[in-house]
Scaffold this motif. Structure first.
Motif: not given
Length: 118
Positions: A21-49
């Motif tokens: 995983l590189r910096e740009e991979d992690m940066e793609r997730i940040h807007p998704l996190i903020h979208s969920i938080i801004d909707s008043g919910q908590k994040v559920r993250w499924y992280f498959e390796m």
């Protein structure tokens, strides 16, 4: 590489990590996190390796910054992998978040997805 999986919706972020995983991979997730938080919910993250080998230095730093900034914004984290060190990594994360974190073997993928949706 970090792939966004098709069951990403509502407050669930579903990803699949392959290789390094590189910096740009992690940066793609940040807007998704903020979208969920801004909707008043908590994040559920499924992280498959799948053939996941870790982060490069910049990717690790970006991941740590995101995790520290959002330490109380996660509700559940499902770590789904195939190696013992991935289970160990799950245990290591627990003191740094208020989220419920569980490790699932790749053979338990459907159980992990059901837990995300519960």
């Amino acid at each position: 590489m970090l792939q966004i999986l098709d069951f990403t919706r509502g407050n669930i972020i579903a990803t699949k990590a392959d290789g390094i995983l590189r910096e740009e991979d992690m940066e793609r997730i940040h807007p998704l996190i903020h979208s969920i938080i801004d909707s008043g919910q908590k994040v559920r993250w499924y992280f498959e390796m799948d053939r996941f080998t870790g982060w490069d230095a910049e990717g690790l730093w970006e991941d740590l910054k995101i995790d520290l900034k959002h330490v109380n914004d996660y509700e559940r984290i499902a770590m789904v992998g195939e190696k013992k060190w991935q289970d160990w990594m799950t245990q290591l994360m627990k003191p740094f978040t208020s989220a419920e974190i569980k490790y699932f073997d790749l053979t338990e993928r459907e159980t992990a997805i059901a837990w995300m949706r519960k």
